[in-house]
Enzyme design. Structure first.
Site, PDB file in Angstrom:
ATOM      1  N   LEU A 152      22.888  22.446  33.537  1.00  0.00           N
ATOM      2  CA  LEU A 152      22.352  21.109  33.247  1.00  0.00           C
ATOM      3  C   LEU A 152      22.129  20.320  34.519  1.00  0.00           C
ATOM      4  CD1 LEU A 152      24.633  20.179  30.208  1.00  0.00           C
ATOM      5  CD2 LEU A 152      22.209  20.778  30.149  1.00  0.00           C
ATOM      6  N   GLY A 153      22.882  20.655  35.534  1.00  0.00           N
ATOM      7  CA  GLY A 153      22.707  19.926  36.781  1.00  0.00           C
ATOM      8  C   GLY A 153      23.824  20.213  37.766  1.00  0.00           C
ATOM      9  N   PHE A 157      30.667  17.353  43.178  1.00  0.00           N
ATOM     10  CA  PHE A 157      31.813  18.257  43.286  1.00  0.00           C
ATOM     11  C   PHE A 157      31.650  19.564  42.527  1.00  0.00           C
ATOM     12  CE2 PHE A 157      33.756  13.972  43.837  1.00  0.00           C
ATOM     13  CZ  PHE A 157      34.066  14.114  45.179  1.00  0.00           C
ATOM     14  N   PHE A 226      27.656  16.313  25.100  1.00  0.00           N
ATOM     15  CA  PHE A 226      26.369  16.748  25.622  1.00  0.00           C
ATOM     16  C   PHE A 226      25.334  15.647  25.394  1.00  0.00           C
ATOM     17  CE2 PHE A 226      22.354  19.150  24.600  1.00  0.00           C
ATOM     18  CZ  PHE A 226      22.032  19.400  25.914  1.00  0.00           C
ATOM     19  N   ALA A 227      24.770  15.170  26.469  1.00  0.00           N
ATOM     20  CA  ALA A 227      23.745  14.117  26.357  1.00  0.00           C
ATOM     21  C   ALA A 227      22.387  14.802  26.264  1.00  0.00           C
ATOM     22  CB  ALA A 227      23.825  13.177  27.561  1.00  0.00           C
ATOM     23  N   ASP A 270      30.256  -0.170  37.925  1.00  0.00           N
ATOM     24  CA  ASP A 270      29.213   0.639  38.554  1.00  0.00           C
ATOM     25  C   ASP A 270      28.076   0.919  37.575  1.00  0.00           C
ATOM     26  OD1 ASP A 270      28.057   1.928  40.695  1.00  0.00           O
ATOM     27  OD2 ASP A 270      29.132   3.813  40.391  1.00  0.00           O
ATOM     28  N   ASP A 288      29.619   7.526  33.509  1.00  0.00           N
ATOM     29  CA  ASP A 288      30.292   7.758  34.780  1.00  0.00           C
ATOM     30  C   ASP A 288      31.317   6.663  35.001  1.00  0.00           C
ATOM     31  OD1 ASP A 288      30.809   8.562  37.459  1.00  0.00           O
ATOM     32  OD2 ASP A 288      28.779   9.392  37.523  1.00  0.00           O
TER      33      ASP A 288
HETATM   34  P1  ATP Z   1      29.125  12.733  40.318  1.00  0.00           P
HETATM   35  O1  ATP Z   1      29.331  12.168  38.930  1.00  0.00           O
HETATM   36  O2  ATP Z   1      29.939  13.959  40.582  1.00  0.00           O
HETATM   37  O3  ATP Z   1      29.180  11.749  41.409  1.00  0.00           O
HETATM   38  P2  ATP Z   1      26.484  13.127  39.500  1.00  0.00           P
HETATM   39  O4  ATP Z   1      26.625  12.010  38.504  1.00  0.00           O
HETATM   40  O5  ATP Z   1      25.323  13.072  40.398  1.00  0.00           O
HETATM   41  O6  ATP Z   1      27.686  13.278  40.406  1.00  0.00           O
HETATM   42  P3  ATP Z   1      27.251  15.023  37.536  1.00  0.00           P
HETATM   43  O7  ATP Z   1      27.844  13.954  36.684  1.00  0.00           O
HETATM   44  O8  ATP Z   1      28.131  16.106  38.007  1.00  0.00           O
HETATM   45  O9  ATP Z   1      26.501  14.481  38.781  1.00  0.00           O
HETATM   46  O10 ATP Z   1      26.040  15.652  36.758  1.00  0.00           O
HETATM   47  C1  ATP Z   1      25.033  16.412  37.382  1.00  0.00           C
HETATM   48  C2  ATP Z   1      23.843  16.446  36.460  1.00  0.00           C
HETATM   49  O11 ATP Z   1      24.169  17.184  35.283  1.00  0.00           O
HETATM   50  C3  ATP Z   1      23.436  15.073  35.965  1.00  0.00           C
HETATM   51  O12 ATP Z   1      22.572  14.468  36.839  1.00  0.00           O
HETATM   52  C4  ATP Z   1      22.824  15.370  34.622  1.00  0.00           C
HETATM   53  O13 ATP Z   1      21.479  15.736  34.746  1.00  0.00           O
HETATM   54  C5  ATP Z   1      23.600  16.578  34.148  1.00  0.00           C
HETATM   55  N1  ATP Z   1      24.669  16.183  33.257  1.00  0.00           N
HETATM   56  C6  ATP Z   1      25.885  15.736  33.600  1.00  0.00           C
HETATM   57  N2  ATP Z   1      26.643  15.453  32.535  1.00  0.00           N
HETATM   58  C7  ATP Z   1      25.868  15.724  31.460  1.00  0.00           C
HETATM   59  C8  ATP Z   1      26.066  15.633  30.035  1.00  0.00           C
HETATM   60  N3  ATP Z   1      27.203  15.185  29.551  1.00  0.00           N
HETATM   61  N4  ATP Z   1      25.067  16.011  29.230  1.00  0.00           N
HETATM   62  C9  ATP Z   1      23.900  16.456  29.747  1.00  0.00           C
HETATM   63  N5  ATP Z   1      23.640  16.561  31.056  1.00  0.00           N
HETATM   64  C10 ATP Z   1      24.605  16.203  31.913  1.00  0.00           C
HETATM   65 MG    MG Z   2      27.969  11.689  37.068  1.00  0.00          MG
END
Ligand code: ATP
Ligand code: MG
Length: 414
Positions: A152-153, A157, A226-227, A270, A288
C-alpha cells in the site's frame, strides 16, 4: 454496534497509492507529495466490525496476564469476559477468496537488509504487544496470522501492506511495519509508543482504527483499519482543490472526529491533508497520531506540528491547548477550497511565521461568503475566540452540504 455477521461487504474500484520514499513531512511545497502510483485494481473488501478481535484467550504460560475487565471510561462496546466463545458463523468460501493483491515478499526481503535488534531501555519501550495491553487486550498476533497482499505504501520506518487475517472472519487490514532501530535512531520511541497507545483506545468512524499490534526482534507491526480510498492528499493533488460541497462534508467529519478526540483529552496537533486517509465510502479518517498528546492537564508548550498548520500560540512558543486543532481545521478548510494553505510563503519559514502571527489572511474572491465566515471564525489569533467545534457543525455552510441520509457521501461529492 454491528455484529460480525452484519459487517457489510462492499465491492469497490480502488486506487491505492504507494508513496515514494523520502517525502518529508515538514517541508511541503504545494501538493508535491509525489509518487502515488496508478495501481488501479478492483478489490473486494470487507470492513471491520467495531470490535472484530475480542478474543483475549487465556495466554500461554510465558506471558501471563491477569484478565482485565474493559475500562468503561474508554469503551463504547462491552468487552466479553474471556470465557468460551461461540464459534464464529460459517463464512461463504468466497469471503476467503477476496482479492488482496499479490505479495511481493517485501517484508522478508527488507528484513534481511534493514534494521537491527535493539536492547536495553529501548527494547523494553518498543516491546509493543496489544495482547498485553492494560486497557484493551486483544488476542496474540504474529506475522504468520496474515495472508499478505499488495503493497500500500512506504512510510518513514517501513512498509504498509494490505493483509487478511487467516482466522475468521478474515478481516482485511493494512499492516504497517516499523523498524525498531530506526525509531531509536530518530529518538521517537516514546512518541511512537504514545501514538500507539492513544490510537488503540479510540473508536470513531472518522478516526482510523488500530486493531492490534505485535513485535519481533527488529520490527513492530500495526494492524490498521484499511483505508480503501487511500490518501486524501492524493485527491487534493489530483483535483488541485475541492468543491465547497466536498470540503464542507470533510470539515463536518473532521469537526466530529476532533470533538470526539478532545472529549478523550487527546489533542491531535498535526492536522493536515497528509495525515488524512479515506475510507471505502470516501469518508475521512484521521490516520496519524504521531504528534498527539493525551493532555488532561490541558497546556503544553512543545513546538511541534507542520509549519503551515501551526497556530500563533505555537509559533510564538506560548502554551497551547486543544484549540490548536480548531485553528488547524480553519487552515484545512481553506486549503481544501483554495488548494494551498493560507499562510504559505515560498520565501521561507520566517515569512510564514510572520504571516501566522499577524493572522495575515487573504481569502480569494471565489470563496463563498459562508465558507469565508467559517474560515475567519476558526482562524482567530485568540484561541478562546475560535469557533467551537459544535458550532462548526451547526454552521450554515456545513449544514447546507450535509447529506440528508446518514450514510457517508463524501467520496461521491466533487
Ligand atoms: P509515517 O506515518 O511513518 O511518518 P507516512 O505517513 O508517510 O509515514 P505510512 O503511514 O507508513 O507513511 O504509510 C505509507 C503509505 O501507505 C501511506 O502514504 C498510504 O498511502 C499507505 N497507507 C498507510 N496506512 C494505510 C491504511 N490504513 N490504509 C490504506 N493505505 C495506507
Ligand atoms: Mg502515516
Amino acid at each position: 454496534m454491528a455484529s460480525v455477521g452484519a459487517v457489510t461487504r462492499q465491492i469497490a474500484a480502488l486506487e491505492i497509492s504507494a508513496k515514494q520514499n523520502g517525502a518529508t513531512k515538514n517541508s511541503r511545497p504545494l501538493h508535491q507529495k509525489t509518487g502515488s502510483q496508478s495501481n488501479v485494481s478492483k478489490l473486494l473488501t470487507k470492513f471491520a466490525a467495531p470490535h472484530p478481535f475480542p478474543d483475549p484467550k487465556p495466554k500461554a504460560s510465558v506471558r501471563t496476564v491477569p484478565p482485565r475487565p474493559a475500562n468503561p471510561a474508554h469503551s463504547t462496546t462491552k468487552q466479553p469476559a474471556p470465557a468460551p466463545q461461540k464459534p464464529p458463523p460459517a463464512k461463504p468460501a468466497a469471503d476467503r477468496e477476496l482479492d488482496i493483491g499479490k505479495y511481493d515478499g517485501g517484508f522478508e526481503i527488507e528484513n534481511e537488509k534493514r534494521g537491527e535488534a535493539v536492547d536495553g531501555e529501548a527494547a523494553r519501550e518498543l516491546a509493543l504487544d496489544s495482547s498485553v495491553s492494560r486497557t484493551r487486550p486483544t488476542r496474540e498476533w504474529h506475522l504468520t496470522d496474515f495472508d499478505i497482499g499488495r503493497p500500500l505504501g512506504k512510510g518513514k520506518f517501513g512498509r504498509v501492506y494490505m493483509v487478511r487475517t487467516k482466522v475468521e472472519p478474515n478481516y482485511i487490514l493494512a499492516l504497517k511495519c516499523l523498524y525498531k532501530s530506526e525509531i531509536v535512531q530518530s529518538r521517537v520511541e516514546k512518541q511512537i509508543r504514545r501514538e500507539i497507545e492513544i490510537q488503540q483506545n479510540l473508536r470513531h468512524p472518522n478516526v482510523l482504527r488500530l486493531y492490534g499490534y505485535f513485535h519481533d526482534e527488529k520490527r513492530i507491526f500495526l494492524m490498521l483499519e484499511f483505508a480503501g480510498k487511500g490518501e486524501l492528499y492524493k485527491q487534493l493533488t489530483k483535483y488541485g482543490c475541492f468543491s465547497e460541497r466536498r470540503s464542507a462534508i470533510y470539515v463536518d467529519q473532521m469537526a466530529d472526529a476532533l470533538s470526539y478526540l478532545h472529549s478523550k483529552h487527546v489533542i491531535h496537533r498535526d492536522i493536515k491533508p497528509e495525515n488524512l486517509l479515506l475510507g471505502i465510502n470516501g469518508e475521512l479518517k484521521i490516520g496519524d497520531f504521531g504528534w498527539s498528546v493525551h493532555a488532561p492537564g490541558n497546556r503544553r508548550t512543545t513546538l511541534c506540528g507542520t509549519l503551515d498548520y501551526l497556530p500563533p500560540e505555537m509559533v510564538e512558543g506560548r502554551d497551547h491547548n486543544e484549540k490548536v486543532d480548531y485553528w488547524a481545521l480553519g487552515v484545512l478548510t481553506y486549503e481544501f477550497i483554495v488548494g494551498s494553505p493560507p499562510f504559505e510563503e515560498m520565501s521561507g519559514y520566517n515569512a510564514t511565521y510572520k504571516r501566522i502571527a499577524k493572522v495575515d489572511l487573504r481569502i480569494p474572491s471565489k470563496v463563498s461568503a459562508d465558507a469565508r465566515d467559517l474560515i475567519t471564525n476558526l482562524l482567530q489569533y485568540d484561541p478562546e475566540r475560535r469557533l467551537p467545534l459544535v458550532e462548526v457543525r451547526r454552521h450554515p455552510w456545513v449544514v447546507r452540504y450535509r447529506p440528508k441520509t446518514p450514510s457517508p457521501q463524501a467520496g461521491k461529492a466533487q
